[in-house]
Every structure is written in structure tokens, then in C-alpha cells.
Enzyme design. Structure first.
Site, PDB file in Angstrom:
ATOM      1  N   ASP A  24     -38.922 -85.602   6.791  1.00 27.99           N
ATOM      2  CA  ASP A  24     -37.474 -85.346   6.082  1.00 27.99           C
ATOM      3  C   ASP A  24     -37.532 -85.892   5.045  1.00 27.99           C
ATOM      4  OD1 ASP A  24     -35.164 -83.847   6.095  1.00 27.99           O
ATOM      5  OD2 ASP A  24     -34.162 -85.270   7.017  1.00 27.99           O
ATOM      6  N   ASP A  59     -30.801 -82.749  12.153  1.00 28.81           N
ATOM      7  CA  ASP A  59     -31.355 -83.726  12.212  1.00 28.81           C
ATOM      8  C   ASP A  59     -30.505 -85.200  12.832  1.00 28.81           C
ATOM      9  OD1 ASP A  59     -33.831 -85.310  11.673  1.00 28.81           O
ATOM     10  OD2 ASP A  59     -32.894 -86.309   9.905  1.00 28.81           O
ATOM     11  N   GLN A  85     -28.405 -90.360  -2.258  1.00 26.04           N
ATOM     12  CA  GLN A  85     -27.542 -90.300  -1.100  1.00 26.04           C
ATOM     13  C   GLN A  85     -26.720 -91.519  -0.951  1.00 26.04           C
ATOM     14  OE1 GLN A  85     -30.335 -90.311   2.584  1.00 26.04           O
ATOM     15  NE2 GLN A  85     -28.724 -90.838   3.797  1.00 26.04           N
ATOM     16  N   GLU A 144     -39.465 -89.748   5.669  1.00 26.34           N
ATOM     17  CA  GLU A 144     -39.097 -90.035   6.989  1.00 26.34           C
ATOM     18  C   GLU A 144     -39.900 -89.471   8.030  1.00 26.34           C
ATOM     19  OE1 GLU A 144     -34.920 -89.089   7.658  1.00 26.34           O
ATOM     20  OE2 GLU A 144     -34.141 -90.922   6.457  1.00 26.34           O
ATOM     21  N   HIS A 180     -34.964 -98.092  13.965  1.00 20.69           N
ATOM     22  CA  HIS A 180     -34.597 -97.441  12.444  1.00 20.69           C
ATOM     23  C   HIS A 180     -33.045 -97.718  12.236  1.00 20.69           C
ATOM     24  CE1 HIS A 180     -34.416 -95.449   9.017  1.00 20.69           C
ATOM     25  NE2 HIS A 180     -33.693 -94.557   9.432  1.00 20.69           N
ATOM     26  N   LYS A 185     -30.595 -85.273   0.929  1.00 23.96           N
ATOM     27  CA  LYS A 185     -31.422 -85.079   2.061  1.00 23.96           C
ATOM     28  C   LYS A 185     -31.679 -83.353   2.263  1.00 23.96           C
ATOM     29  CE  LYS A 185     -32.156 -87.053   5.309  1.00 23.96           C
ATOM     30  NZ  LYS A 185     -33.543 -87.817   5.549  1.00 23.96           N
ATOM     31  N   THR A 232     -37.767 -80.399   3.428  1.00 19.78           N
ATOM     32  CA  THR A 232     -38.157 -80.979   4.778  1.00 19.78           C
ATOM     33  C   THR A 232     -39.404 -80.191   5.171  1.00 19.78           C
ATOM     34  OG1 THR A 232     -35.832 -81.479   5.665  1.00 19.78           O
ATOM     35  CG2 THR A 232     -37.618 -80.951   7.204  1.00 19.78           C
ATOM     36  N   ARG A 265     -33.143 -91.825  -1.679  1.00 24.79           N
ATOM     37  CA  ARG A 265     -32.079 -92.827  -1.149  1.00 24.79           C
ATOM     38  C   ARG A 265     -31.235 -93.053  -2.269  1.00 24.79           C
ATOM     39  NH1 ARG A 265     -33.226 -92.658   3.834  1.00 24.79           N
ATOM     40  NH2 ARG A 265     -35.546 -93.287   4.563  1.00 24.79           N
ATOM     41  N   GLU A 283     -41.039 -88.313  11.114  1.00 26.05           N
ATOM     42  CA  GLU A 283     -40.236 -87.662  12.474  1.00 26.05           C
ATOM     43  C   GLU A 283     -41.070 -86.918  13.305  1.00 26.05           C
ATOM     44  OE1 GLU A 283     -36.215 -86.148  11.743  1.00 26.05           O
ATOM     45  OE2 GLU A 283     -36.051 -87.425   9.604  1.00 26.05           O
ATOM     46  N   GLU A 299     -37.392 -99.066   4.725  1.00 32.13           N
ATOM     47  CA  GLU A 299     -37.578-100.176   5.589  1.00 32.13           C
ATOM     48  C   GLU A 299     -38.571-101.097   5.410  1.00 32.13           C
ATOM     49  OE1 GLU A 299     -36.701 -98.887  10.146  1.00 32.13           O
ATOM     50  OE2 GLU A 299     -37.340 -97.305   8.949  1.00 32.13           O
TER      51      GLU A 299
END
Length: 439
Positions: free
Chosen positions: A247, A140, A254, A213, A147, A267, A271, A251, A215, A380
Site C-alpha cells: 500500500d 485498510d 499525508q 507498506e 507498527h 494513500k 495499491t 508520507r 501488508e 520506521e
């Protein structure tokens, strides 16, 4: 919506009716793996409109007669994954795609053979999608400047938003291939160690900051030998095609674990990718210049013969809450915003001699655009939960709740002669189920 003019103006005739807003017209011909109500064995397929075409059935009927696929089609298209087909070459992928397009003609051997049509052309509702490839490795990247800047400002401040290396190379890390799953697979809320950063206390519990996420990702086709980098000018010959990707990210898990070696449990729990791999040839007409890169990248990251290595692909993310029949849009963005391109990612991944293999998967990293409506994560959109995102009807989300279903959709669209052509990816969908019970 940007208008893109393609080089081919003639429509491709098809005996299969295709709805006007379909992601899968004859101009697309993506590749995937399906099983069906009447045959549970996974096998290669493509999709046109609302019908799936069994490529194994075409191969066993001897309909791939070109010089590259003729001798091998029955073998590679009888595999339960696309890996053997991916390993051939881009000319072989093109031969397969153009052969299938020719078989859509109303006078083709497929269209005029009722028994073969019944076997090979299957209503989409009677099929099930599988992972299109056996994924040996998954990487990844972190390739959106918007971002990376948004997250950097949030955690390090405006003056230190981007790490010094970010504008020099496509930053990436190795993910977990075993937890990559196909669209429609639910993801269980993960558990791990969480820190209260005010008190510094650490406790075990369920993730409270579960995020998506938005992607895109590419599958490697032809690989390279150990010790032999892939030249950026030849990178397109090694990229089999693209999919949508979510993905999933924990948070809070992590945040506590990532120093000093980066993401791990936050993570690697899930996915999700869309099931149909769209080829670069299908997307060729939608190439656009990438954003300016300053400073000028190293020579191995520059293709002097190509000025358009980004793709104008419209992307949307939605959430459907539990017990609701309504989807709420949480992001509208575009793949063209990405600072680093897929070609640059592949060239960088192999510049040290790392060997890629057919079926390897590389993700773009979160795709965010220039404003809050185009960011590709709730991290975000809600400023890490400090400003919950209003999604509509009085509902908000800081992060996702159990029972939420998240869907990512994407398509490119442009003018072909006097008509519009849409080349899409379908949907990348997964729901959230509660954390596993703890003893």
C-alpha cells in the site's frame, strides 16, 4: 523457521513437475485470472509449479462434476473475474480446489488427454496476470501493534504512542478501490501540497517521502446483507483467501492533509497486490495463536472455539535500484506478529451492519515485527528519514527513488510427514516512475 505439522501426510501426485522451492505445489492451488499468448481473454486459472492451469478450459471440458460446481462451473469459470465463483460458498471453493488436485494425478482425464493438456496447461511465461476480482470496496486496517507503536512514538512520544481506542478495536479506514492494481504495475510518484513544518510554508510539488507498506490482504467471498453482521465464529466462511499487498504511501503529502479526516491523496494513488489468491484451506496447517490481547476484546471480537487465528507466514521486502541487477533486503517479518486477525477485522467491519460483497478487499495495515530488521516501512526503518537505512554496497534509503523496484514475497512452510511443504504467494512487485510533468 517454525515447524508446522499438517494433518495430511500423503503427497498429492502431479503430472506437472514442481521445483522444490516453488510457492505453488499441488498443496496450494491458489486462484487468479490470466490471459495468454494464444488467448487474450481474461479467465480464471490456478498455478502449479511453473505452469498455469486454465480453469475455464477444465470447466468447458466438463471436468467439474461435483454437486456444488457441476451445474454452474461452465458459467462462473467463463467470467473475466473470480467474483461469481467467490460468491458461491466455502464448500464450493473447496470442491474446486480438490477437483483440480485430483486432475493433477497422472491417470486423470486431464493428464491423459493430450489435446486438453495443450489447451489447459500453459507455461507460466506465456501468461499474463490480471486483477483476480472486480474490487467494489477496499478497506485498510492498522492492525500491527509494533507498527502503530513505532509510528506513535515518532510523532507523539512514548507516553502517547497508541491512541486510547487502538487496543479495543481494529482501526481502519476506507481506501480507493480504483487504484488497486496487480503485481507488475508501475506506480507514478504522486504530487500534492507539501508543508515545510519549520516555516509553515505550503507548496505544490512531487512527493519526496515515497514509502512502501508491507501488508497482507484478504478478499471477501460470500458477503452479508445490509444490517446483518458477520459473526466472528463464521468469519472464515466469508474469507475467500489472502494476497500480498504493498500500500504505497506519500508520507509528506499525508502529513499535511490527514487532520482531521485521515489519509487521502497520500494513500490513494496506488495499491499493489500479488495475483494469486491463496485460500484459507491451503493455509490451515500454518495457523498459530495470535499475540495476547489486553484488555480482553469485546465479545463480538472473540471466537471462543478458536485459539489459533494468526498465520505463520514469512514475509520479505526487497528493493532493486534503477540500473542495478541486484535486490537488497529491507525487511524480514512475519504475519503472525499481527495483533488483530483477519477474522476480527471482518467481524468489526460488519458489526454495525455494513454489507460486504464478493471481491471486497481488506488490508492488514503495515506488518512490523519486534526489531528494526522486521519493520514494514521505510518510515520506521529510517526514523522518518533521520537515520537512512543502509541497504548494502554503500547504498542507503530514507525513502524510495525514481527507478526503484520494490518486491514483497511471502510463504508458509511446514513439515508434512517427513517432507517439507511450502505454500507461497509469489511476488508483489512494482516500480516507481517519475512524477508527471507539471505545467
Amino acid at each position: 523457521m517454525a515447524t508446522t505439522t499438517t494433518t495430511t501426510t500423503a503427497p498429492i501426485p502431479s503430472f506437472i513437475a514442481v521445483p522444490a522451492d516453488s510457492d505453488f505445489p499441488p498443496e496450494n492451488i491458489p486462484f487468479g485470472v490470466i490471459s495468454s499468448t494464444h488467448d487474450a481473454s481474461p479467465r480464471p486459472a490456478t498455478i502449479v509449479g511453473d505452469h498455469v492451469i486454465d480453469i475455464r478450459a477444465l470447466a468447458l471440458a466438463g471436468l467439474f462434476t461435483g454437486p456444488l460446481l457441476g451445474p454452474v462451473a461452465a458459467k462462473v469459470f467463463s467470467e473475466p473475474t473470480l467474483n461469481a465463483f467467490m460468491a458461491l460458498s466455502r464448500p464450493a471453493w473447496r470442491e474446486a480446489r480438490t477437483t483440480i488436485q485430483s486432475l493433477l494425478h497422472p491417470s486423470s482425464p486431464l493428464a491423459t488427454n493430450p489435446d486438453l493438456r495443450k489447451k489447459a496447461v500453459i507455461p507460466r511465461a506465456d501468461t499474463r496476470n490480471h486483477l483476480p476480482a472486480a474490487i467494489g470496496d477496499y478497506t485498510d486496517f492498522y492492525a500491527s501493534k509494533e507498527h502503530a507503536t513505532n509510528v506513535g512514538v515518532m510523532f507523539r512520544g512514548k507516553d502517547n504512542a497508541l491512541q486510547p481506542n487502538w487496543v479495543h478495536l481494529p482501526v481502519g479506514y476506507h481506501g480507493r478501490a480504483s487504484s488497486v492494481v496487480v503485481s507488475g504495475t508501475d506506480i507514478r510518484r504522486p504530487c500534492g501540497l507539501l508543508q515545510d513544518f519549520a516555516t509553515k510554508s505550503v507548496s505544490y510539488g512531487a512527493c519526496a517521502k515515497l514509502d512502501y507498506e508491507l501488508e497482507m490482504a484478504f478478499f471477501v467471498g460470500v458477503g452479508n446483507k445490509l444490517g446483518e453482521p458477520i459473526d466472528i465464529e463464521k468469519a472464515d466462511e466469508h474469507i475467500f483467501g489472502m494476497v500480498l499487498m504493498n500500500d504505497w504511501s506519500a508520507r509528506d503529502i499525508q502529513a499535511f492533509e490527514y487532520v482531521p479526516l485521515g489519509p487521502f491523496l497520500g494513500k490513494n494513488f496506488g495499491t499493489v497486490i500479488s495475483p494469486w489468491i491463496v485460500t484459507l484451506d491451503a493455509l490451515e496447517s500454518f495457523r498459530v495463536p495470535q499475540p495476547p490481547q489486553e484488555p480482553t476484546p469485546a465479545k463480538y471480537l472473540r471466537d471462543a472455539h478458536s485459539l489459533a487465528d494468526a498465520y505463520d507466514i514469512h514475509l520479505t521486502a526487497t528493493v532493486q535500484p534503477k540500473d542495478s541487477n541486484k535486490e537488497y533486503t529491507i525487511s524480514k517479518t512475519n504475519f503472525k506478529y499481527m495483533y488483530w486477525t483477519f477474522k476480527q477485522m471482518l467481524a468489526h467491519h460488519t458489526v454495525n451492519g455494513c454489507n460486504m460483497q464478493p471481491g471486497d478487499l481488506c488490508g492488514s495495515g503495515t506488518i512490523s515485527g519486534p526489531d528494526v530488521t522486521s519493520v514494514g516501512s521505510l518510515l520506521e526503518a529510517s526514523t522518518n528519514g533521520k537515520a537512512p537505512l543502509a541497504i548494502g554496497d554503500g547504498l542507503t534509503r530514507s525513502f524510495f527513488a525514481d527507478g526503484d523496484t520494490v518486491r514483497i514475497r511471502g510463504h508458509a512452510e511446514g513439515t508434512v510427514g517427513e517432507r517439507r511443504v511450502r505454500v507461497g504467494f509469489g511476488v508483489c512487485e512494482s516500480g516507481i516512475v517519475p512524477a508527471a510533468p507539471r505545467s
